[in-house]
Design an enzyme around this catalytic site. Structure first.
Site, short mmCIF file in Angstrom:
data_model
loop_
_atom_site.label_atom_id
_atom_site.label_comp_id
_atom_site.label_asym_id
_atom_site.label_seq_id
_atom_site.Cartn_x
_atom_site.Cartn_y
_atom_site.Cartn_z
N LYS A 112 -7.82 -9.62 18.95
CA LYS A 112 -7.80 -11.87 19.74
C LYS A 112 -7.62 -12.47 18.32
CE LYS A 112 -11.84 -11.42 20.90
NZ LYS A 112 -13.73 -11.55 20.86
N GLY A 149 -10.41 -20.95 24.02
CA GLY A 149 -9.81 -21.03 25.66
C GLY A 149 -8.84 -19.52 26.04
N GLY A 150 -10.01 -18.45 25.18
CA GLY A 150 -9.21 -17.17 26.02
C GLY A 150 -8.00 -17.26 26.37
N GLU A 183 -11.55 -6.05 18.41
CA GLU A 183 -12.72 -6.15 18.70
C GLU A 183 -12.57 -4.39 19.74
OE1 GLU A 183 -14.52 -8.64 20.17
OE2 GLU A 183 -15.16 -9.40 18.50
N LYS A 184 -13.39 -3.34 19.69
CA LYS A 184 -13.89 -2.29 20.81
C LYS A 184 -13.82 -4.05 22.33
CE LYS A 184 -15.37 1.54 22.83
NZ LYS A 184 -14.44 2.51 22.30
N HIS A 213 -21.48 -11.77 29.82
CA HIS A 213 -21.17 -13.09 28.54
C HIS A 213 -22.11 -13.76 29.53
CE1 HIS A 213 -18.76 -15.98 26.68
NE2 HIS A 213 -20.22 -17.38 27.34
N ASN A 249 -18.96 -21.44 19.15
CA ASN A 249 -18.50 -22.67 19.17
C ASN A 249 -18.97 -24.04 18.46
OD1 ASN A 249 -16.18 -21.33 20.90
ND2 ASN A 249 -17.76 -21.77 22.68
N ARG A 267 -19.44 -26.73 19.13
CA ARG A 267 -18.81 -27.84 19.76
C ARG A 267 -19.60 -27.95 21.32
NH1 ARG A 267 -16.52 -25.99 23.92
NH2 ARG A 267 -15.80 -24.15 23.41
P1 ADP Z 1 -16.14 -23.53 27.52
O1 ADP Z 1 -16.51 -22.00 26.69
O2 ADP Z 1 -17.10 -25.08 26.60
O3 ADP Z 1 -15.82 -23.30 28.26
P2 ADP Z 1 -13.67 -23.03 27.25
O4 ADP Z 1 -12.93 -22.13 25.98
O5 ADP Z 1 -13.65 -22.51 28.79
O6 ADP Z 1 -14.66 -24.15 26.64
O7 ADP Z 1 -12.72 -24.41 26.77
C1 ADP Z 1 -13.21 -26.06 26.78
C2 ADP Z 1 -12.45 -26.72 26.94
O8 ADP Z 1 -11.01 -26.47 25.99
C3 ADP Z 1 -11.41 -26.23 28.22
O9 ADP Z 1 -10.83 -26.88 28.58
C4 ADP Z 1 -10.06 -25.40 27.20
O10 ADP Z 1 -8.73 -25.00 27.82
C5 ADP Z 1 -10.32 -26.25 25.97
N1 ADP Z 1 -9.95 -25.22 24.44
C6 ADP Z 1 -10.68 -24.61 23.97
N2 ADP Z 1 -9.89 -24.05 22.56
C7 ADP Z 1 -8.27 -24.90 22.77
C8 ADP Z 1 -7.63 -24.77 22.01
N3 ADP Z 1 -8.04 -23.64 20.77
N4 ADP Z 1 -6.98 -25.56 21.62
C9 ADP Z 1 -6.44 -26.54 23.41
N5 ADP Z 1 -7.56 -26.33 24.18
C10 ADP Z 1 -9.20 -25.45 24.26
P1 ADP Z 2 -12.40 -17.84 23.25
O1 ADP Z 2 -12.56 -18.02 21.98
O2 ADP Z 2 -11.40 -17.85 23.88
O3 ADP Z 2 -13.62 -18.40 24.38
P2 ADP Z 2 -14.36 -15.59 22.78
O4 ADP Z 2 -14.18 -14.59 22.28
O5 ADP Z 2 -15.26 -15.88 23.62
O6 ADP Z 2 -13.17 -16.02 22.85
O7 ADP Z 2 -13.85 -14.60 24.71
C1 ADP Z 2 -13.43 -15.25 25.88
C2 ADP Z 2 -14.15 -13.92 26.62
O8 ADP Z 2 -13.48 -12.85 26.14
C3 ADP Z 2 -15.40 -13.36 26.50
O9 ADP Z 2 -16.09 -14.76 27.25
C4 ADP Z 2 -15.37 -12.39 26.53
O10 ADP Z 2 -15.25 -12.11 28.50
C5 ADP Z 2 -14.21 -12.04 27.37
N1 ADP Z 2 -14.72 -10.83 25.57
C6 ADP Z 2 -14.04 -11.02 23.98
N2 ADP Z 2 -14.41 -10.06 23.39
C7 ADP Z 2 -15.24 -8.92 24.26
C8 ADP Z 2 -14.82 -8.02 23.94
N3 ADP Z 2 -14.47 -6.87 22.67
N4 ADP Z 2 -15.04 -7.04 24.54
C9 ADP Z 2 -14.94 -7.40 25.92
N5 ADP Z 2 -14.88 -8.79 26.67
C10 ADP Z 2 -14.54 -9.34 25.54
MG MG Z 3 -15.08 -18.10 24.11
#
Ligand code: ADP
Ligand code: ADP
Ligand code: MG
Length: 478
Positions: free
Chosen positions: A158, A164-165, A200-201, A208, A310, A312
């Protein structure tokens, strides 16, 4: 109270914030890009200013332009919404240095929690369970390999600056590690300008679940319950519900307590979300029983692990508003103005069940490829228990420059079953012609036996997509 707020965002979340300000008699300044000229969110503001070209770096990420406008209009606060500059600690610092209030936590807190690897360490020190993984970053593939061997495959690489995944890669076998490491590093650098990775594992088929919190500057900190956001594509949420339908009361309480402790430990202020992955009886195989009154919760406990916080407002905050009756954006503005929360923990009772469907202009049949274009015809749902957060209208142009989410349909019911029936009705009333959207997929989900019986996890959409889409490709009506 605040006098004039600049909203540094676009689309539905900008409208959401502008509407809250209007109800609170706060003047507003909307900033917009050339691609968004004339859009509804700009007309909801007291003043609207074009700040640059369509590309985000020229407008919604253009710090200089936004700060110039804020100063010119003598704004006392800036609300960043989500995405764009919302989790940018350097921007929050620049706002503060100009004597303007940033509606969110302090730059220090944003920075501490924005480093996801450091945030894990911080939570661990507070006694919150984190997913087993690396201590800090893994800077080389050898380091990653040693760590993966110690915790056991499968693992997840990660980006420590991630969001945003993006910047995540699953690794099931040692021989996949090198390619995954290179790909994750490259994506992390492209998206965040920072190639640092941690490991991470990989929890298989978790749920979630996240906890919404609010903290004011008077030492009051509350949680507004939890949300299940397991239905995701490419690690991004598609559908969310509140409260999380799989948690036992005991687990729910422990999770809320952990979330509060985490926030308290960093001196958190404003709205935030503590995210967890949940395994065990809360995930696949949990036998939710269909009782007369909706779904009864499982009595057994399950394990949950912190993944990130998060700093925000979250996309899915409306479902929490529906079940608590608390206007989270309003509270954010109150907190920013130095006022206490308008309610106490006891007042934040959860009533009924809410579901949100994210309507994205993308084609689920083509790996959710974005589908910009013009909306030829539009009908949005309404009626008892329905809320639609959007700025689209007939002839609205969806440009390719921004996120593909164009609307959120939110329903509230007395229980989960009622919310599902209401969402079916809402989606039946919805017509968005001219572009592909996620509406048909959401509609099929509302009839899926596993979704209805609450057998979902984060791999659900990926696994079931062909089944869910089959009736649509066979020409069934929607
Ligand atoms: P939430 O948990 O609020 O649903 P998301 O991960 O879906 O958060 O992100 C919220 C919005 O912000 C989405 O429209 C996503 O595309 C955007 N976003 C999230 N992280 C970033 C980032 N680091 N840079 C640009 N856009 C981001
Ligand atoms: P982002 O900052 O992009 O939102 P997250 O750390 O919140 O990243 O992870 C996004 C999604 O990926 C989580 O909602 C979950 O579905 C999956 N995920 C994250 N970490 C793990 C993990 N260690 N094992 C399995 N799924 C994970
Ligand atoms: Mg997240």
């Amino acid at each position: 109270m605040l006098r004039r707020v600049l909203v540094a965002n676009r689309g539905e979340i900008a409208a959401r914030i502008l509407r809250a300000c209007r109800e609170m008699n706060i003047e507003t300044v909307a900033v917009f890009s050339e691609a968004d000229r004339g859009f509804l969110f700009t007309t909801l503001a007291t003043h609207a200013v074009c700040i640059g070209g369509p590309a985000p770096r020229d407008s919604y990420l253009n710090q200089d332009a936004i700060l110039t406008v804020a100063q010119h209009y003598d704004c006392d606060a800036i609300h960043p919404g989500f995405g764009f500059l919302s989790e940018n600690a350097a921007f929050a610092q620049r706002v503060r240095d100009l004597g303007i209030i940033f509606v969110g936590p302090s730059p220090e807190v944003i920075a501490r929690l924005g480093d996801k690897s450091a945030a894990r360490e911080l939570m661990r020190a507070q006694g919150v369970s984190v997913v087993p993984g690396s201590e800090g970053c893994v800077s080389t593939v050898e380091e990653a390999r040693a760590c993966a061997e110690a915790i056991g495959y499968p693992v997840l690489l990660k980006a420590t600056a991630g969001g945003g995944g993006r910047g995540m890669r699953r690794v099931f076998e040692p021989q996949e590690l090198q390619a995954a490491f290179d790909a994750a590093q490259a994506e992390a650098f492209t998206c965040f300008g920072d190639k640092s990775l941690y490991l991470e594992k990989l929890i298989l088929n978790p749920r979630h679940v996240e906890v919404q919190i609010l903290a004011d500057s008077h030492g009051s900190i509350v949680h507004l319950g939890d949300r299940d956001c397991s239905l995701q594509r490419n690690h991004q949420k598609l559908l969310e519900e509140a409260p999380a339908p799989s948690l036992s009361d005991a687990t729910r309480k422990r999770m809320a307590a952990d979330a509060l402790r985490a926030a308290q430990a960093v001196g958190y202020e404003n709205a935030g979300t503590v995210e967890f992955v949940v395994t065990g009886s809360g995930a696949v195989g949990s036998a939710a029983r269909n009782a007369e009154d909706g779904f009864e919760q499982e009595a057994e406990d399950c394990a949950f692990y912190f993944i990130e916080m998060n700093t925000r407002i979250q996309v899915e905050h409306p479902i929490t508003e529906m079940v608590t009756g608390i206007n989270i954006v309003r509270e954010q503005l109150r907190i920013a103005a130095g006022l206490p929360l308008s309610f106490q923990q006891e007042d934040a009772a959860i009533k009924g069940h809410a579901i949100e469907c994210r309507i994205n202009a993308e084609d689920p049949r083509q790996d959710f490829r974005p589908c910009p274009g013009t909306i030829d015809y539009l009908h949005l749902p309404s009626g008892f228990g329905i809320r639609v957060d959007t700025v689209i209208h007939p002839q609205y142009q969806i440009t390719p420059y921004y996120d593909s989410m164009i609307a959120k349909i939110i329903v509230h019911g007395r229980n989960r079953n009622e919310a599902i029936c209401r969402m079916r009705r809402a989606l039946e009333e919805t017509l968005v012609a001219g572009v592909s959207t996620t509406i048909p997929l959401h509609y099929m989900l509302m009839y899926d036996p596993d979704f209805i019986s609450n057998h979902i996890d984060t791999g659900f959409i990926e696994r079931k997509l062909p089944t869910l889409l089959r009736p649509l490709s066979e020409g069934a009506m929607l």
